[in-house]
Design an enzyme around this catalytic site. Sequence first.
Site, PDB file in Angstrom:
ATOM      1  N   TYR A  27       0.931  -1.074   0.048  1.00  0.00           N
ATOM      2  CA  TYR A  27      -0.066  -0.050   0.050  1.00  0.00           C
ATOM      3  C   TYR A  27       0.771   1.249   0.019  1.00  0.00           C
ATOM      4  O   TYR A  27       0.622   2.227  -0.691  1.00  0.00           O
ATOM      5  CB  TYR A  27      -0.889   0.092   1.215  1.00  0.00           C
ATOM      6  CG  TYR A  27      -1.937  -1.105   1.366  1.00  0.00           C
ATOM      7  CD1 TYR A  27      -2.983  -1.188   0.349  1.00  0.00           C
ATOM      8  CD2 TYR A  27      -1.571  -2.366   2.223  1.00  0.00           C
ATOM      9  CE1 TYR A  27      -3.881  -2.345   0.671  1.00  0.00           C
ATOM     10  CE2 TYR A  27      -2.334  -3.246   2.253  1.00  0.00           C
ATOM     11  CZ  TYR A  27      -3.695  -3.304   1.418  1.00  0.00           C
ATOM     12  OH  TYR A  27      -4.549  -4.304   1.596  1.00  0.00           O
ATOM     13  N   ASN A  52     -12.637  -1.376  -4.895  1.00  0.00           N
ATOM     14  CA  ASN A  52     -12.625  -1.802  -6.086  1.00  0.00           C
ATOM     15  C   ASN A  52     -13.739  -2.911  -6.534  1.00  0.00           C
ATOM     16  O   ASN A  52     -14.089  -3.800  -6.116  1.00  0.00           O
ATOM     17  CB  ASN A  52     -11.169  -2.912  -6.327  1.00  0.00           C
ATOM     18  CG  ASN A  52     -10.740  -3.432  -7.538  1.00  0.00           C
ATOM     19  OD1 ASN A  52     -11.568  -3.331  -8.513  1.00  0.00           O
ATOM     20  ND2 ASN A  52      -9.642  -4.070  -7.422  1.00  0.00           N
ATOM     21  N   CYS A  83      -6.526  -6.357  -6.747  1.00  0.00           N
ATOM     22  CA  CYS A  83      -5.965  -5.811  -5.529  1.00  0.00           C
ATOM     23  C   CYS A  83      -5.592  -6.725  -4.418  1.00  0.00           C
ATOM     24  O   CYS A  83      -4.860  -6.303  -3.585  1.00  0.00           O
ATOM     25  CB  CYS A  83      -7.204  -5.128  -5.002  1.00  0.00           C
ATOM     26  SG  CYS A  83      -8.824  -5.955  -4.469  1.00  0.00           S
ATOM     27  N   HIS A  84      -5.448  -7.960  -4.754  1.00  0.00           N
ATOM     28  CA  HIS A  84      -5.245  -9.004  -3.762  1.00  0.00           C
ATOM     29  C   HIS A  84      -3.569  -8.723  -3.742  1.00  0.00           C
ATOM     30  O   HIS A  84      -3.117  -9.518  -3.072  1.00  0.00           O
ATOM     31  CB  HIS A  84      -5.507 -10.315  -4.098  1.00  0.00           C
ATOM     32  CG  HIS A  84      -5.188 -10.856  -5.542  1.00  0.00           C
ATOM     33  ND1 HIS A  84      -6.112 -10.535  -6.753  1.00  0.00           N
ATOM     34  CD2 HIS A  84      -4.434 -11.542  -6.123  1.00  0.00           C
ATOM     35  CE1 HIS A  84      -5.652 -10.927  -7.618  1.00  0.00           C
ATOM     36  NE2 HIS A  84      -4.580 -11.569  -7.538  1.00  0.00           N
ATOM     37  N   GLU A 104      -1.412 -17.632  -7.895  1.00  0.00           N
ATOM     38  CA  GLU A 104      -0.417 -16.863  -8.771  1.00  0.00           C
ATOM     39  C   GLU A 104       1.204 -17.227  -8.454  1.00  0.00           C
ATOM     40  O   GLU A 104       2.081 -16.712  -8.945  1.00  0.00           O
ATOM     41  CB  GLU A 104      -0.726 -15.424  -8.666  1.00  0.00           C
ATOM     42  CG  GLU A 104      -1.923 -15.097  -9.248  1.00  0.00           C
ATOM     43  CD  GLU A 104      -2.223 -13.416  -9.117  1.00  0.00           C
ATOM     44  OE1 GLU A 104      -1.233 -12.809  -9.024  1.00  0.00           O
ATOM     45  OE2 GLU A 104      -3.334 -13.035  -9.512  1.00  0.00           O
TER      46      GLU A 104
END
Length: 117
Positions: free
Chosen positions: A53, A74, A82-83, A113
């Site tokens: 952030y 979002n 946003c993860h 991911e």
Amino acid sequence: MPELTGFWAQQLDAYFDGTLHNFNLSPSSAGTEFQQRVWQVIASIPYGQVVTYGDIARQLGSAPRAVGQACGKNPLPIIIPCHRVISATGLGGFSLSNDSFELGIKRWLLTHENATW
């Protein structure tokens, strides 16, 4: 539950089976100007990578908390990933929550991911 059809269903299926790493979608225009700026930065975070952030806040001349609030608003949280935004000290929140359910979703997406944090 009925099966999703169409372009977005195919895109999401490809993301979840690991063959799609980047969605080709402009961030929503539904948010404030600041939210849209945050979402544009988030949309550029590569698959499997994370930023904090604070990193985004410095880039935009803002504060980490404001970035977190924009992340939570979002409207397309997988497509605008946003993860991939974490706190400087760990996972951070997800969908304006620190609830174990929402954080479990964030952990799962990052694990999917192969991101490290």
